[in-house]
Structures are given as C-alpha cells and as structure tokens.
Design a protein around this motif. Structure first.
Motif, PDB file in Angstrom:
ATOM      1  N   GLN B   6       9.891   9.013  -1.647  1.00 24.29           N
ATOM      2  CA  GLN B   6       9.049  10.127  -2.062  1.00 24.29           C
ATOM      3  C   GLN B   6       9.622  10.917  -3.235  1.00 24.29           C
ATOM      4  O   GLN B   6       9.034  11.886  -3.662  1.00 24.29           O
ATOM      5  CB  GLN B   6       8.805  11.080  -0.884  1.00 24.29           C
ATOM      6  N   PRO B  11       3.525   8.304  -3.257  1.00 21.28           N
ATOM      7  CA  PRO B  11       3.543   8.023  -1.821  1.00 21.28           C
ATOM      8  C   PRO B  11       3.848   6.557  -1.493  1.00 21.28           C
ATOM      9  O   PRO B  11       4.451   6.270  -0.478  1.00 21.28           O
ATOM     10  CB  PRO B  11       2.132   8.401  -1.365  1.00 21.28           C
ATOM     11  N   THR B  12       3.461   5.662  -2.359  1.00 22.47           N
ATOM     12  CA  THR B  12       3.644   4.240  -2.054  1.00 22.47           C
ATOM     13  C   THR B  12       4.865   3.692  -2.770  1.00 22.47           C
ATOM     14  O   THR B  12       4.931   3.754  -4.006  1.00 22.47           O
ATOM     15  CB  THR B  12       2.420   3.430  -2.521  1.00 22.47           C
ATOM     16  N   ARG B  16       8.340  -2.415  -0.112  1.00 24.43           N
ATOM     17  CA  ARG B  16       8.707  -2.032   1.246  1.00 24.43           C
ATOM     18  C   ARG B  16       8.936  -3.315   2.036  1.00 24.43           C
ATOM     19  O   ARG B  16       8.047  -4.156   2.139  1.00 24.43           O
ATOM     20  CB  ARG B  16       7.622  -1.186   1.900  1.00 24.43           C
ATOM     21  N   ASP B  40      13.213   0.235   1.194  1.00 26.78           N
ATOM     22  CA  ASP B  40      12.130   0.560   0.271  1.00 26.78           C
ATOM     23  C   ASP B  40      12.710   0.679  -1.117  1.00 26.78           C
ATOM     24  O   ASP B  40      13.868   1.067  -1.282  1.00 26.78           O
ATOM     25  CB  ASP B  40      11.498   1.922   0.613  1.00 26.78           C
ATOM     26  N   LYS B  43       9.058   3.549  -7.081  1.00 27.46           N
ATOM     27  CA  LYS B  43       8.686   3.297  -8.471  1.00 27.46           C
ATOM     28  C   LYS B  43       9.706   3.948  -9.402  1.00 27.46           C
ATOM     29  O   LYS B  43      10.131   5.082  -9.193  1.00 27.46           O
ATOM     30  CB  LYS B  43       7.303   3.893  -8.730  1.00 27.46           C
ATOM     31  N   PHE B  76       5.734  -5.581   1.628  1.00 28.84           N
ATOM     32  CA  PHE B  76       4.621  -4.926   0.947  1.00 28.84           C
ATOM     33  C   PHE B  76       4.998  -4.756  -0.515  1.00 28.84           C
ATOM     34  O   PHE B  76       6.028  -4.153  -0.812  1.00 28.84           O
ATOM     35  CB  PHE B  76       4.328  -3.551   1.547  1.00 28.84           C
ATOM     36  N   ASP B  78       3.647  -3.045  -3.877  1.00 32.29           N
ATOM     37  CA  ASP B  78       2.634  -2.071  -4.302  1.00 32.29           C
ATOM     38  C   ASP B  78       1.700  -1.699  -3.155  1.00 32.29           C
ATOM     39  O   ASP B  78       0.502  -1.509  -3.345  1.00 32.29           O
ATOM     40  CB  ASP B  78       1.774  -2.644  -5.446  1.00 32.29           C
ATOM     41  N   GLY B  79       2.258  -1.659  -1.952  1.00 36.19           N
ATOM     42  CA  GLY B  79       1.450  -1.269  -0.805  1.00 36.19           C
ATOM     43  C   GLY B  79       0.620  -2.393  -0.216  1.00 36.19           C
ATOM     44  O   GLY B  79      -0.022  -2.231   0.810  1.00 36.19           O
ATOM     45  N   GLU B  80       0.636  -3.578  -0.870  1.00 39.55           N
ATOM     46  CA  GLU B  80      -0.144  -4.697  -0.344  1.00 39.55           C
ATOM     47  C   GLU B  80       0.762  -5.682   0.359  1.00 39.55           C
ATOM     48  O   GLU B  80       1.830  -6.027  -0.149  1.00 39.55           O
ATOM     49  CB  GLU B  80      -0.873  -5.418  -1.481  1.00 39.55           C
TER      50      GLU B  80
END
Lengths: 416, 243
Positions: B6, B11-12, B16, B40, B43, B76, B78-80
């Motif tokens: 953070q 947030p992402t 991860r 994690d 960015k 994950f 980029d959150g995907e």
C-alpha cells in the motif's frame, strides 16, 4: 503476427542461408519440371496421334476379321487365328451398293524385306486396290498409284513410302528403278506423300503393292473355301452422321453375317472415333504413368524440404525460445516455419513450371527413334504442379513447424 | 503481510504470490524446487531475488515470467490470477505484461537493434511499432545504433537493446535474470544504473535475479532464497522514500 510480416520474416530467414535454400528449392524445381515436361510430352504424343488418325481420312469405318474384346478398348489382333474376312466379302459390300457408302478399300498386310542395290529395308507391305489412295487419303507424291490394270494382271509394281524411298535410293529418283522382294523384281511406280505416323506405324515406312500381287506372288493366304483373305476393309462414308454410321454398320453386319453364315459376328466394325478413344486410353495411361514417375521426384523434393526444415528448427531452437518468451503464440511460430516451407516449395514450383515448359517446347523438336516428339503445354499441368508444390510445402512443412511451435520456452531458451 | 503493497497508495500489487510451489519429478524422485513461497511486489518497486544455484530462484523467475506453471499455490499478476492457462494465453500475458532481460542478452543474430525491439510489438500486432521501438531505443541511449546488428554492438550495448525490447510493450514489470552476469564491472555498473534510472524516473517495476551482492545493493528490497523457501525479505534502500 500478420501474413505479410510472416512472409517478410520467412524471406529473411531463407536469405540468411542462401546455399541451403537454393539446394532445397532445386529439389522442387527438378520434380515440378519433370512432371510438367513429361506430362506435356504425353499430351503432345496423344494430340499428334489423334491428328494423324484423323489425317488418314475422316468418316471412315474399318472392318476387321475376328471379334475384339469389349470394354477396356484393348486391341486383340485375331486376324491371324480366325481369317474370316475375304476379298469376296469386300466385293460383295461394294456390289450391295449400301446407301451411305462412298467407296471401299480392302487391304492385306504382310512383312517382307526390300532390297535395292546394297540397301535393304525390312518393313510392312500392304496389298492395296486403286481405291486405297482415295479412301485412306494417301496419294503418290511422284509417279502413279496402283491401277485396275495392275490389279487384274497382278503386276510386280510397288509404291514406296517416303522413308523407304530415301533409305533404298539415297539421292536418286526411285521411280522406274527396281527393288527385290521375296527374290522377285518389282518396279517402283510411285513415291508416296509424306504422312507422318498413323496409329503406331508410320505410313512413310510402308510399301504398297497390288492386292492381287500380294495374294498370289508374295504371301498367298486363302480360306478353306479358297477365298482370298484380307486383313481389313476400309469404308468411306458419305458423311460423319451418327445415323449414317449406324445404318451402314447394320447393313454391312447383316450382309457379312449372311455371307459367313453365322449368328454371332465374326468380324468387327470400328469407327475412327473408336480407334482414337482406344488409343487415347493407351496414351492417357502412358502420360499418367510418366507423370507418376516424375511425381516421385516431387516427393523426394518434399522430403528434402522437410529434412531442411527439421534442421532449421533445431538450429533455431534458441530463437524460438526467445520469440516465445516475448510473446509469440504457437500459431505465430507454426506460421513462421510453415510459410518458410511453402515459400521454398512454391518458389521451386514456379521455377520448375518455367523450366518444364521450356523443356517441353525444346524437346518438341527432338526426334526419338525416327519419331519426333511434340510437347503440348496445357495450363492444367502447370496449375496442378503449382497447387501440388504448395500442398507439398504444407504437408512436409507442418511436422517441423509443429515441432517448433510445441517447444517449451524454458527449455528452448536454455538450448545452446 | 506487511504494509508494503500500500506504500504507493495503489491497492493492487503487481505481483501477489501465495504458497507458490513447484515440484519436478525426475523419474521416481520428486524435486521440490519451490516449497510454498508468499510475497507481494508493489508497483514501482525494484527487487532483487538472491540465492545460490539450486535455491529455487530460477524456478521462481520462470513462474513469475509465466514461462512455467506452478504445481501448487496461486500467482496474481496485476490482480489477475495466472492459473492453468493454455500456452497461447500465457504467451499473450508475457507479451503484454512482462519484459525479459537475460544474462546472455538473447538477441537474434541477423536482426538490427530496431527490429529486435520491434519484435514484441509484432506479436501484439501494433501498427506503430517502428515509432515505439525508436522511442524505446532512445530511452536506453542507443538512438545512434538502431540499425546495427548484435555482432556490431558491445556487450553493454546489446544488453541495452534487450532492455529496450523489454520496455517497448509497456509491461507491468521487467524481469531480469542475472542481467550483468556476462558483463565486465564497469559495464555492469552502467546497466544497473540504467535499470535503476528507469525504475526511479518511469516507475517501472523491476525484479532482478542475481547472486551478486553489488547488484542487490542497488535495489530497494532483497528477497533471499534458500532451498526453495524465502530466508529473508529486507528493504535496504531507505534513500528517498523512507520506510
């Protein structure tokens, strides 16, 4: 990756290995050129045979002794075993004055040696009647043809085909000269016009004598009833209509059945179209056979492509790994190698088509065994060869290309 | 785990990783190359992954680079979730989201620098690839060497081309595998300076696998691998950002 990018990439890769690429292309060139040249020559042979048969006179019917096997169009010469057709039959057909018949010409063939001076020529001797020249459209170039008088008196006269005339009397005028045939002296009365080849036997190699002379002095051959046997009776029709052909065929058949006292035909009546079709099947098979042999070299060319593509995939394993790592999908890699293979085969196909066409054209003038070849370049074999070469590129390229596409990027990157 | 992801207010996290494991079977023996790691990466971070050979760092790099699929755990990007995807789907992710820099440069011998850099865009079907490739080469300071082939470039220049190639698709992160391993010290410093500069000025998330302490020292965070597990995760560069 777009197709244009793929082609550009493939051309660069092929250009990077010029010698290897040209040798692989050469394999295809040879295959395609062979297919096109041989198929063109086959088609040319077919066309010239057909033209020659037509040249011997259109609207002809041929009556020959014996029965030929039906279907398949194969010629089985049974004249020797069942000599059923006679000179008297020919006379009867003439005397019957069947509507539609213009003229008839009975002939009998035998083989003999002609000797003049120090030269000898072994050939086919045809016993003919004066009507032969008209019926078979074969006229003397110099001198006179066999006359009725020759036929009646069984004179020892002979008309020579062009080839025989030049072989026996090189640089001389043979007319009035004598040749020896079966130890008898014959006077040359004519040199026939040049005719090229009719069926498989060139008429320029034939000599003509009066039919009666052949029957009595050269090769006597009679039926049990004592009638003179003939090999063939040619009939000229007034026209080429189906109806005329059928009517004449029926009338002649009825007459001959009656004369021979048979219920089943012991003779065969063929039209010229029948002969052309039968020969067409023979030459067509020959053309196909030649094409198939040439096709083998095409196959070898394809194997060459596959071989070189496999080597190329192995050599470029690392490149494939790099491309995959930066985002090339399977179909990108597959496309890249497949395009290379197709470009090689298509390039070979185009060059081969050009060379094959040239070969067919030049070989047209070359003479083989006294018979000149003729190439007929039709678009079909060219289109076929190009389509086949693309197909070969795809078929033989797909395995190496697929092998490249399936490489795992980690292992490919590690490859030294 | 900690508040790391953070810190930029995003947030992402870019990466991860949860309980990521990789087991190779070598005949009857199973080799546990990675025994469930979790971390994690936010960015804009510049992270070094250190470890001896056999520590699992290359395996981790392959998994993060979508060159290989994990045996267990989830990743994950980029959150995907990068799960059980097909080869082609993974290739598309590599193309769009990851830029690779290799120890041995991995350039193609017969292509000019410009073409090397255009290559990722070729597979992305980007119409402006020439212009974007020229820009990327300018960023790494090779605008005067665009039409040179690798054989006409020095090692450092070749690695710059490779970095330009990694950057050109505007990826989520750059993965560098021993980027200075084939270079002399001076050139290695130049390359590290370039990577650091790109990270600082352009905020490019950078992961560097290395066994050289000098290299690791230039990053803000060092993940130490031992026997397929994380032995340490230290933030070492408090410089401007503070902790």
């Amino acid at each position: 990756m777009s197709l244009a990018d793929g082609v550009r990439l493939a051309l660069r890769a092929l250009a990077a290995n010029k010698l290897r690429t040209s040798l692989t292309v050469l394999g295809m060139v040879i295959g395609v050129a062979a297919v096109i040249a041989l198929m063109s020559l086959g088609a040319g042979a077919q066309a010239s045979i057909e033209a020659n048969i037509r040249g011997t006179g259109s609207n002809l019917l041929f009556i020959s002794p014996g029965v030929q096997t039906q279907g398949g169009g194969r010629f089985v010469d049974v004249s020797a075993t069942s000599p059923t057709l006679t000179f008297e039959d020919a006379a009867a057909i003439r005397d019957a004055a069947i509507p539609g018949i213009v003229d008839i010409a009975p002939t009998r063939n035998t083989n003999a040696s002609l000797v003049a001076g120090g030269n000898a020529f072994s050939t086919q001797i045809i016993g003919a009647t004066p009507s032969y020249a008209e019926v078979r459209t074969f006229q003397p170039q110099a001198g006179r043809f066999i006359s009725d008088d020759d036929l009646d008196r069984r004179t020892r006269v002979i008309a020579l085909g062009q080839t025989i005339a030049t072989e026996l009397f090189p640089g001389q005028n043979p007319i009035g000269a004598t040749v020896r045939l079966n130890n008898q002296t014959f006077t040359v009365i004519a040199v026939m016009e040049e005719s090229g080849q009719a069926t498989f036997q060139s008429r320029d190699n034939q000599a003509l004598v009066p039919l009666t002379t052949l029957q009595t002095r050269i090769s006597p051959s009679r039926t049990l009833a004592g009638d003179d046997i003939v090999s063939e009776i040619s009939v000229t029709l007034a026209d080429e209509d189906e109806a005329t052909i059928e009517a004449v065929t029926n009338e002649v058949s009825a007459l001959l059945r009656l004369r021979h006292d048979v219920t089943e035909d012991d003779f065969t009546i063929r039209t010229q179209q029948d002969i052309i079709e039968a020969l067409g099947e023979v030459t067509g098979t020959l053309t196909l056979f030649l094409g198939a042999i040439a096709g083998i070299s095409l196959l070898v060319g394809g194997i060459g492509i596959m071989n070189i593509m496999l080597v190329s995939v192995t050599e470029r394993t690392r490149e494939i790994g790099i491309r995959k790592a930066i985002g090339a999908r399977r179909r990108d890699i597959l496309g890249q190698f497949l395009i290379e293979a197709v470009l090689v085969s298509l390039g070979g196909g185009i060059a081969g088509a050009v060379i094959g066409g040239l070969l067919a054209t030049f070989m047209g003038g070359v003479s083989f065994g006294g018979r000149s070849l003729e190439g007929t370049l039709t678009p079909e074999p060219v289109i076929l060869a190009l389509a086949v070469s693309v197909a070969i590129g795809l078929v033989f390229g797909i395995y190496p290309a697929n092998r490249a596409a399936r490489l795992r990027p980690i292992e490919a990157l590690r490859y030294e | 785990m900690d508040a790391g992801p953070q810190e930029n207010g995003a947030p992402t996290p870019v990466v991860r990783v949860e309980d990521l494991a990789k087991t190779y079977s070598m005949g009857s023996i199973d080799v546990h190359a990675l025994r469930g790691v979790s971390f994690d990466i936010a960015k804009g971070e510049m992270v070094a992954i250190m470890g001896h050979s056999g520590s699992g760092k290359s395996t981790l790099l392959n998994l993060l680079g979508c060159l290989d699929a994990p045996t267990a755990g989830s990743y994950f990007l980029d959150g995907e979730l990068v799960g059980d995807l097909s080869d082609d789907a993974l290739a598309a992710i590599r193309n769009r989201k990851i830029g690779f820099v290799f120890q041995s440069f991995n350039l193609l011998a017969r292509m000019s620098a410009l073409e090397q850099v255009e290559m990722p865009l070729l597979y992305a079907r980007d119409r402006q690839r020439r212009q974007r490739a020229e820009e990327a080469l300018a960023v790494v300071g090779l605008d005067d060497r665009m039409h040179h082939k690798p054989s006409e470039l020095s090692g450092g220049q070749q690695q710059r081309v490779a970095i330009a190639r990694a950057l050109v698709g505007n990826p989520s992160m750059v993965l560098a595998d021993e980027p200075t391993g084939n270079l002399d010290t001076a050139t290695a410093n130049e390359i590290m300076e370039l990577l650091a500069l790109l990270n600082e000025e352009r905020g490019i998330t950078t992961l560097i696998v290395t066994h050289e302490a000098d290299v690791a020292a230039r990053t803000q965070r060092v993940i130490r691998m031992v026997d397929g597990a994380i032995a340490g995760d230290d933030r070492t560069a408090p410089a401007e950002h503070g902790s």
